[in-house]
Design a protein around this motif. Structure first.
Motif, PDB file in Angstrom:
ATOM      1  N   ASN A  13     -48.474  -2.250  28.744  1.00 50.34           N
ATOM      2  CA  ASN A  13     -48.996  -1.969  30.077  1.00 50.34           C
ATOM      3  C   ASN A  13     -48.048  -1.142  30.948  1.00 50.34           C
ATOM      4  O   ASN A  13     -48.440  -0.650  31.998  1.00 50.34           O
ATOM      5  CB  ASN A  13     -49.351  -3.265  30.804  1.00 50.34           C
ATOM      6  N   SER A  14     -46.791  -1.057  30.552  1.00 47.81           N
ATOM      7  CA  SER A  14     -45.851  -0.218  31.297  1.00 47.81           C
ATOM      8  C   SER A  14     -45.192   0.757  30.329  1.00 47.81           C
ATOM      9  O   SER A  14     -45.069   0.479  29.130  1.00 47.81           O
ATOM     10  CB  SER A  14     -44.781  -1.069  31.992  1.00 47.81           C
ATOM     11  N   LEU A  15     -44.765   1.896  30.860  1.00 50.03           N
ATOM     12  CA  LEU A  15     -44.181   2.932  30.016  1.00 50.03           C
ATOM     13  C   LEU A  15     -42.904   2.447  29.338  1.00 50.03           C
ATOM     14  O   LEU A  15     -42.702   2.670  28.142  1.00 50.03           O
ATOM     15  CB  LEU A  15     -43.887   4.177  30.852  1.00 50.03           C
ATOM     16  N   PHE A  16     -42.044   1.747  30.092  1.00 49.35           N
ATOM     17  CA  PHE A  16     -40.772   1.309  29.533  1.00 49.35           C
ATOM     18  C   PHE A  16     -40.962   0.292  28.414  1.00 49.35           C
ATOM     19  O   PHE A  16     -40.417   0.435  27.314  1.00 49.35           O
ATOM     20  CB  PHE A  16     -39.893   0.707  30.628  1.00 49.35           C
ATOM     21  N   SER A  17     -41.764  -0.755  28.689  1.00 50.75           N
ATOM     22  CA  SER A  17     -41.965  -1.787  27.669  1.00 50.75           C
ATOM     23  C   SER A  17     -42.748  -1.237  26.481  1.00 50.75           C
ATOM     24  O   SER A  17     -42.516  -1.625  25.330  1.00 50.75           O
ATOM     25  CB  SER A  17     -42.695  -2.997  28.268  1.00 50.75           C
TER      26      SER A  17
END
Length: 531
Positions: free
Chosen positions: A483-487
């Motif tokens: 759901n997030s770019l980093f994760s």
């Protein structure tokens, strides 16, 4: 330079290009999504690329390299430069005339390439305008290909391999710099088109600098002499290029038919296939193109020297590398298709629906990946011998088969049917190459390859099982990981790295690939000793 070192050089530069290309595709997805603008731009980019494959990398390179190598090895630098000057001049004037004609009749050509666009107001007109900007890129990149062939013949691979990086960087910079200055609702698409043309000019200047550094420069011949008083070497080049247009350009010809068919599927279909195809091209570019680029001059030298056993050994090792890396890449792209597309593209104008369709296309494309790699390894053997007839026969069969399958599958599976038709066609092409090599008796699979093959397949299967299980664990214990770019990037990095660890460890433990195998490539002239 050893085969492994040369492949690593080309593959490393291509890997850099693909990384920058991913950034480019992420930005295109963010600005254009899978909209009408995206469909129009992708067709405008594909049109010069079709002829680039036919006139440049696909045909000119494979015909020019053996001839230039023969002139250089047999008669010295001066004779090689005389041949290069004649070939360059002929190509320059022909492409200049061809580009001018195409620019004039571009509306008709766009209607023939993507007739389905005419049903959407303004889409065909936008595609035509963008294509008029991008098409002169063909002339620049074709001349770049000739310069690249000269450098590759001398074992200088990195400059030519770095050229695609220039294209990707130019498109990224143009997207940000030119978009605000263009007064159009399709400003991002126009900015990208201008970025393509600017890249072609920069590439030509860049390669000219490297050719000049190696004292390989020459001037243009007068038009009348270049076009109507052809040297024997140029006639031989054209003779080999003729059938090679289909032999090497079959993949782009298939893309031409795919574009024509998919233009009737509906809005977004071309974009879904294009985004998936760019992801699919990553391993092809790093592995397949690198092996094919390096293998052609290597095989040319061995065959001209009468060292057929050494040529056979080099081809066996190249096929091993192709299969080992492509089967692992196929497993990764199939099982990680949706999270890869989601993490890289799903933002801005690129929606969740686009993610689903693109990931499905990516999985279908990936099933044909090993066949693409095998054709990149097989085809240089024919061109190194000056045989362009065999590839053209395979190409004709491939074009017909692809068209028949695409028309048969499209009513049932839409854009996925077109992707499946392309994959099946390339498997048939690879099988034909293998059967013809065996029939001609110039190539045979050696004992070392037969020993490693089941271990290579087993390592890829184990990697696929691991990725399937690891992805399920991620979904259960960390359902929001993408759901997030980093994760998302972190999770993908972990899955890919651990999958490669399983694959590589299995190969080493089973003997599918050993340190001794790598050591073989580090020796410039091994004579097939036991490894």
């Amino acid at each position: 330079m050893s085969l492994l070192k040369s492949v690593a050089t080309v593959g490393g530069c291509t890997a850099l290009s693909r990384v920058v290309g991913f950034i480019r595709d992420v930005l295109i997805a963010r600005f254009l999504g899978a909209s009408m603008m995206a469909d129009a731009f992708f067709v405008a980019l594909r049109f010069p690329n079709l002829f680039r494959s036919l006139f440049a990398e696909g045909t000119l390179n494979v015909a020019f390299v053996p001839l230039f190598s023969g002139e250089y090895q047999g008669h010295g630098r001066r004779r090689a430069l005389v041949f290069s000057r004649s070939a360059f001049s002929f190509l320059f004037y022909v492409l200049l005339i061809f580009t001018a004609v195409v620019e004039l009749i571009m509306p008709l050509l766009m209607f023939l390439l993507a007739p389905g666009f005419d049903s959407i107001p303004g889409k065909l007109e936008l595609t035509t305008s963008l294509s008029r900007i991008t098409f002169p890129f063909l002339m620049c990149v074709s001349l770049v290909s000739l310069y690249s062939g000269m450098l590759n013949s001398l074992g200088r691979f990195w400059a030519a391999a770095f050229v695609p990086v220039i294209l990707n960087v130019s498109m990224i910079v143009s997207l940000y710099v030119l978009t605000p200055w263009i007064d159009s609702q399709a400003a991002p698409a126009y900015a990208l088109a201008w970025g393509v043309l600017i890249a072609g000019i920069i590439e030509l200047v860049f390669l000219y600098g490297h050719v000049r550094r190696h004292h390989l420069t020459f001037g243009l011949v007068r038009p009348s002499r270049a076009l109507f008083r052809l040297s024997t070497q140029v006639k031989t080049l054209l003779k080999r290029m003729g059938p090679g247009v289909l032999g090497s350009g079959v993949y782009q010809i298939n893309l031409f038919f795919d574009t024509l068919f998919v233009s009737f599927v509906g809005a977004g279909a071309i974009s879904w296939l294009n985004y998936a195809h760019h992801l699919f091209q990553l391993p092809i570019g790093i592995i397949g193109v690198a092996i094919g680029t390096v293998l052609l001059p290597v095989l040319s030298r061995h065959i001209k020297a009468g060292e057929m056993q050494e040529a056979n050994t080099q081809l066996n090792r190249a096929i091993e590398m192709s299969l080992a890396l492509s089967l692992a890449s196929m497993a990764g792209l199939i099982f990680l298709a949706e999270p890869i597309v989601h993490v890289l593209f799903e933002r801005g104008a690129f929606t969740a629906v686009d993610t689903i369709h693109t990931s499905r296309a990516l999985a279908v494309f990936a099933a044909g990946l090993p066949a693409y790699m095998l054709t990149k390894a097989f085809s240089p053997f024919f061109y190194a011998r000056g045989d362009t007839v065999t590839p053209v026969k395979i190409a004709i069969a491939g074009v017909v088969l692809n068209a028949v399958l695409a028309l048969s599958f499209m009513p049932f599976w839409g854009y996925l049917g077109i992707a499946a038709a392309t994959g099946i066609t390339v498997w048939v092409n690879a099988l034909q190459y293998a059967l013809r090599l065996k029939k001609q008796g110039d190539f045979h699979l050696d004992a070392l390859f037969l020993y490693r093959l089941p271990r290579i397949i087993g390592a890829a299967l184990l990697m696929a099982l691991f990725l399937s299980g690891a992805l399920k664990v991620f979904v259960v214990f960390y359902p929001t990981w993408i759901n997030s770019l980093f994760s998302g990037i972190t999770g993908l990095f972990f899955l890919i790295l651990s999958g490669m660890g399983v694959w590589g460890g299995t190969l080493l433990v089973s003997g599918g690939m050993t340190p001794g195998a790598l050591k073989f490539f580090l020796h410039r002239r091994s004579k097939g000793q036991k490894r």
